[in-house]
Design a protein around this motif. Sequence first.
Motif, PDB file in Angstrom:
ATOM      1  N   GLU A 191       0.932  -1.089  -0.016  1.00  0.00           N
ATOM      2  CA  GLU A 191      -0.056   0.117   0.169  1.00  0.00           C
ATOM      3  C   GLU A 191       0.861   1.265  -0.032  1.00  0.00           C
ATOM      4  N   PRO A 192       1.646   1.534  -1.239  1.00  0.00           N
ATOM      5  CA  PRO A 192       2.596   2.839  -1.090  1.00  0.00           C
ATOM      6  C   PRO A 192       1.666   4.126  -1.090  1.00  0.00           C
ATOM      7  N   SER A 193       0.510   3.749  -1.770  1.00  0.00           N
ATOM      8  CA  SER A 193      -0.340   5.459  -1.777  1.00  0.00           C
ATOM      9  C   SER A 193      -1.066   5.681  -0.739  1.00  0.00           C
ATOM     10  N   GLU A 194      -1.234   4.724   0.303  1.00  0.00           N
ATOM     11  CA  GLU A 194      -2.080   4.773   1.370  1.00  0.00           C
ATOM     12  C   GLU A 194      -1.933   6.242   2.186  1.00  0.00           C
ATOM     13  N   GLY A 195      -3.038   6.919   2.254  1.00  0.00           N
ATOM     14  CA  GLY A 195      -2.929   8.166   2.891  1.00  0.00           C
ATOM     15  C   GLY A 195      -2.273   9.437   2.202  1.00  0.00           C
ATOM     16  N   LEU A 196      -1.732   9.322   1.010  1.00  0.00           N
ATOM     17  CA  LEU A 196      -0.950  10.425   0.595  1.00  0.00           C
ATOM     18  C   LEU A 196      -1.791  11.031  -0.422  1.00  0.00           C
ATOM     19  N   ALA A 197      -1.156  12.370  -0.667  1.00  0.00           N
ATOM     20  CA  ALA A 197      -1.743  13.270  -1.516  1.00  0.00           C
ATOM     21  C   ALA A 197      -1.652  13.018  -3.055  1.00  0.00           C
ATOM     22  N   PRO A 198      -2.461  13.281  -3.816  1.00  0.00           N
ATOM     23  CA  PRO A 198      -2.531  13.006  -5.188  1.00  0.00           C
ATOM     24  C   PRO A 198      -0.971  13.319  -5.992  1.00  0.00           C
ATOM     25  N   VAL A 199      -0.572  14.406  -5.579  1.00  0.00           N
ATOM     26  CA  VAL A 199       0.812  14.789  -6.181  1.00  0.00           C
ATOM     27  C   VAL A 199       1.843  13.712  -5.608  1.00  0.00           C
ATOM     28  N   ILE A 200       1.865  13.490  -4.376  1.00  0.00           N
ATOM     29  CA  ILE A 200       2.721  12.308  -3.794  1.00  0.00           C
ATOM     30  C   ILE A 200       2.704  11.093  -4.375  1.00  0.00           C
ATOM     31  N   ILE A 201       1.337  10.770  -4.650  1.00  0.00           N
ATOM     32  CA  ILE A 201       1.103   9.378  -5.273  1.00  0.00           C
ATOM     33  C   ILE A 201       1.873   9.326  -6.634  1.00  0.00           C
ATOM     34  N   GLU A 202       1.757  10.235  -7.252  1.00  0.00           N
ATOM     35  CA  GLU A 202       2.360  10.465  -8.791  1.00  0.00           C
ATOM     36  C   GLU A 202       3.844  10.307  -8.626  1.00  0.00           C
ATOM     37  N   GLN A 203       4.481  11.002  -7.689  1.00  0.00           N
ATOM     38  CA  GLN A 203       5.871  10.721  -7.585  1.00  0.00           C
ATOM     39  C   GLN A 203       6.274   9.303  -7.033  1.00  0.00           C
ATOM     40  N   MET A 204       5.373   8.885  -6.294  1.00  0.00           N
ATOM     41  CA  MET A 204       5.648   7.506  -5.729  1.00  0.00           C
ATOM     42  C   MET A 204       5.759   6.363  -6.959  1.00  0.00           C
ATOM     43  N   MET A 205       4.731   6.521  -7.822  1.00  0.00           N
ATOM     44  CA  MET A 205       4.480   5.761  -8.662  1.00  0.00           C
ATOM     45  C   MET A 205       5.371   5.779  -9.867  1.00  0.00           C
ATOM     46  N   GLU A 206       5.967   6.831 -10.096  1.00  0.00           N
ATOM     47  CA  GLU A 206       7.134   7.069 -10.890  1.00  0.00           C
ATOM     48  C   GLU A 206       8.484   6.424 -10.315  1.00  0.00           C
ATOM     49  N   ALA A 207       8.550   6.591  -9.221  1.00  0.00           N
ATOM     50  CA  ALA A 207       9.792   6.035  -8.349  1.00  0.00           C
ATOM     51  C   ALA A 207       9.558   4.423  -8.434  1.00  0.00           C
ATOM     52  N   ILE A 208       8.449   4.213  -8.191  1.00  0.00           N
ATOM     53  CA  ILE A 208       8.328   2.499  -8.227  1.00  0.00           C
ATOM     54  C   ILE A 208       8.636   1.954  -9.635  1.00  0.00           C
ATOM     55  N   ARG A 209       8.027   2.816 -10.690  1.00  0.00           N
ATOM     56  CA  ARG A 209       8.276   2.379 -12.080  1.00  0.00           C
ATOM     57  C   ARG A 209       9.594   2.132 -12.291  1.00  0.00           C
ATOM     58  N   GLN A 210      10.602   3.292 -11.899  1.00  0.00           N
ATOM     59  CA  GLN A 210      11.868   3.416 -12.190  1.00  0.00           C
ATOM     60  C   GLN A 210      12.665   2.276 -11.470  1.00  0.00           C
ATOM     61  N   LEU A 211      12.171   1.826 -10.301  1.00  0.00           N
ATOM     62  CA  LEU A 211      13.059   0.863  -9.638  1.00  0.00           C
ATOM     63  C   LEU A 211      12.857  -0.407  -9.956  1.00  0.00           C
ATOM     64  N   SER A 212      11.646  -0.590 -10.701  1.00  0.00           N
ATOM     65  CA  SER A 212      11.270  -1.920 -11.188  1.00  0.00           C
ATOM     66  C   SER A 212      11.787  -2.406 -12.267  1.00  0.00           C
ATOM     67  N   VAL A 213      12.728  -1.337 -12.933  1.00  0.00           N
ATOM     68  CA  VAL A 213      13.520  -1.775 -14.046  1.00  0.00           C
ATOM     69  C   VAL A 213      14.484  -2.674 -13.488  1.00  0.00           C
ATOM     70  N   HIS A 214      15.350  -2.459 -12.272  1.00  0.00           N
ATOM     71  CA  HIS A 214      16.335  -3.394 -11.825  1.00  0.00           C
ATOM     72  C   HIS A 214      15.772  -4.465 -10.889  1.00  0.00           C
ATOM     73  N   THR A 215      14.666  -4.155 -10.220  1.00  0.00           N
ATOM     74  CA  THR A 215      14.337  -5.092  -9.231  1.00  0.00           C
ATOM     75  C   THR A 215      13.006  -5.404  -9.422  1.00  0.00           C
ATOM     76  N   THR A 216      12.409  -6.765  -9.194  1.00  0.00           N
ATOM     77  CA  THR A 216      10.973  -7.043  -9.315  1.00  0.00           C
ATOM     78  C   THR A 216      10.292  -6.821  -8.199  1.00  0.00           C
ATOM     79  N   VAL A 217       9.070  -6.473  -8.391  1.00  0.00           N
ATOM     80  CA  VAL A 217       8.194  -6.009  -7.460  1.00  0.00           C
ATOM     81  C   VAL A 217       6.891  -6.654  -7.275  1.00  0.00           C
ATOM     82  N   LEU A 218       6.689  -7.008  -6.126  1.00  0.00           N
ATOM     83  CA  LEU A 218       5.457  -7.489  -5.686  1.00  0.00           C
ATOM     84  C   LEU A 218       4.600  -6.583  -4.752  1.00  0.00           C
TER      85      LEU A 218
END
Lengths: 516, 235
Positions: B161-188
């Motif tokens: 639940e990385p988006s839990e309780g976060l403001a929409p702007v921060i959620i966007e940032q978090m999504m982008e970060a997860i997308r980038q890190l998933s290039v190197h690392t598998t994510v569940l």
Amino acid sequence: MNALNLKKISSQTLWGGIAVGFTILLMIAVLLDSQGNIKLFSQVVAGGLYQGMLIFMVAAGLSIVFGLMDVLNFAQGSLLMVGAYVGFDVLSRMSASDKTNAFLLTLHVMVIGPILVLILWELTARLILPRVMKTVEIEHSSLFGKIQVVALTGVPLGFVVGSVWAKDFSGESDVVRVIFAVVVVLIALLSVSRNNILFGLRWLSNEGGIRFRRGMALLFNEEASPSDHVDYDPQFKQFDLNKEWLPLAFGVVVTVLVALVLNNTEVLMLRFGVAAIAAILAGSIAGIVMEIVFIRPTYVRPFFQIVLTFGLALVIREGIEYRYDIDPKGTLGGYLPEFLQGTFPPAYLRDLFPADFETTILNYWIFMIIMGLLMMIGVQLLLMRTRIGIIIRAGVQDSEMVEALGVNVRLVFTGVFALGAAIAAMGGIISAGFLNIDTTMGDLFLLQAIAVVIIGGLGSYAGTSLTAIVIGITRSVAAYFSRRQFNTDAPAPIVVLLLLCLVLYVKPSGLFGKEH
Amino acid sequence: MSELILEVNDIHTFIGQFHILEGVSVTVQQGGITVLLGRNGAGKTTTLRSILGLANVRSGHVQFQGREIRGMRPYKVAQLGIGYVPEHRAIFRDLTVEENLRIAERKPGDLAKRREFIYSLFPDLERLGHLGGNQLSGGQQQMLSVARALVPENQLLLIDEPSEGLAPVIIEQMMEAIRQLSVHTTVLLVEQNFRMASQLADQFVIIEEGKSVLAGRMSELVGNTELINRYLGAA
């Protein structure tokens, strides 16, 4: 959010300030009452400080263990008693022969050498090396790795150097000991240069094999296989200056220096030191056994733990009565080196003070205060500056998350329990230099230590340290006034409990505790 | 078909006396993002905790890189290369941001190696280093929690639940970060926010009442309003 934090920080400062102010008020009261009698005043203050330090040595373990594992260990006082009895046992058994003295020196160098090497090496690697060798990227190896290197160099070297240099070492050749020492040193060297030796062996066998196969191919008129070529992991190719050879050289120099210094100290000091080492070892082993065997199975049932540790305290006391019988053993005062006896100033500092300068403060009190302060600062540094400390502080809040990050929390629990036990056992032998050794000595300290931990705020190490000093001085001042009024200092412990009630009434979470 | 990095096969997990997971199977392929979907209380978090060994798995198999990890102590599982970002972040409040990162090192020098990458994902953390964990905002705490899992070289990240309780702007940032890190690392990933989940994930597994009921490619689920309504409520 921010306003809340501000309030929290200032609350700690506020209550800390109140505690310090209270202590100063008490001291001023003594000063006024004794009409400016500095001698009496200094005796009351120093007496309070040493009592505070002894209480601290029990309270420290109590506080850290409770913070991390939620275990209130009622056997902490018994661990202090174990330390005192083991120290007494060791001191009263040692003979005065030259061989014993040589052995004592050896033992000291073996223990102190590695510790000093580790500390000095850390300082060098962090402060000096980066400045001198700017191009070298210093890679800090793990604490365990360092301890391994240091122990493997310091211990055997200490053995050799200590044996050779012992002042009273008799001429008889102790061949077995020497051979043993040489073997241990060789093992240490092997371990330190293991990677290089392994690389050498691998290189030899690989290159030899390749040449052999090429030769065979030539013999049978075949093409040599192009895959006959080995790439080596670069980490084995380079010579690791920082990790291996420098600490080794360091170990040699420091160990030799330690041996030199110790060889010129009083033999009684060596004896007391060995007894202290034995007491600390016995305490930490008792702590480890307690944690693994008894406490670990009951982490899920907290109520059992209280009953269990209380029972363990009784068992330890019965065990000690069985082993050493019930008679009090007196103090270890007779075994103390000269500079710890008498009143301040000691003989070797006499010249620094005016000729008529005299106090009623015992040198041993000052020794106890210094040891307590060292412990206090040492544990504080451990908690704030090291990785272990970070893990402990994080574990106080959420040990499950620490485990999920890849830390063996169970091992940390055992280690912390052993640390607390070791401090208590050290408090035991230190207090035994001044107080009677008997089977109730632990209980007295335990009660006050529990009061200190609660007043300071459960789980707050800083609160425990400060409160230990405050309580020590409160007791001492209370004893002073009650001696004047009632000719007895029996009411002094009651004052501590009154203070406990007051704090529980005003701030139930303790001075530095967090409100839930 | 790429290689399986994690295979959870029919696990049954108990919390106290309660039978929470009654047969969950999840496969995660090497690379990319797999998302666990399901209603509140379906057992998604318990599934992550079961993988790590933090919950009591009574039967079934959990295999990581072909190795059985059920019954292993959590710290051993983590050391195999699994990072965990729990729900509610679990930042250490009494530690500074820097210490929160340092505690995640598995060997000395881990943090030094990864620092640049972490700061490139979460530039905020660089200037917050000396602050205490309790002085961070919710979004900063979430970033720190993800960053902490990136300090050692993990092969798999479990993010709850990385988006839990976060403001929409921060959620966007978090999504982008997860997308980038998933290039190197598998994510569940466990994610309630279906929009976020659908944009990030390649694969999905739906868990309902402690059972895994449906799995497949995210692209197949996105258009299928009937399935979404049935298992996840209104999307």
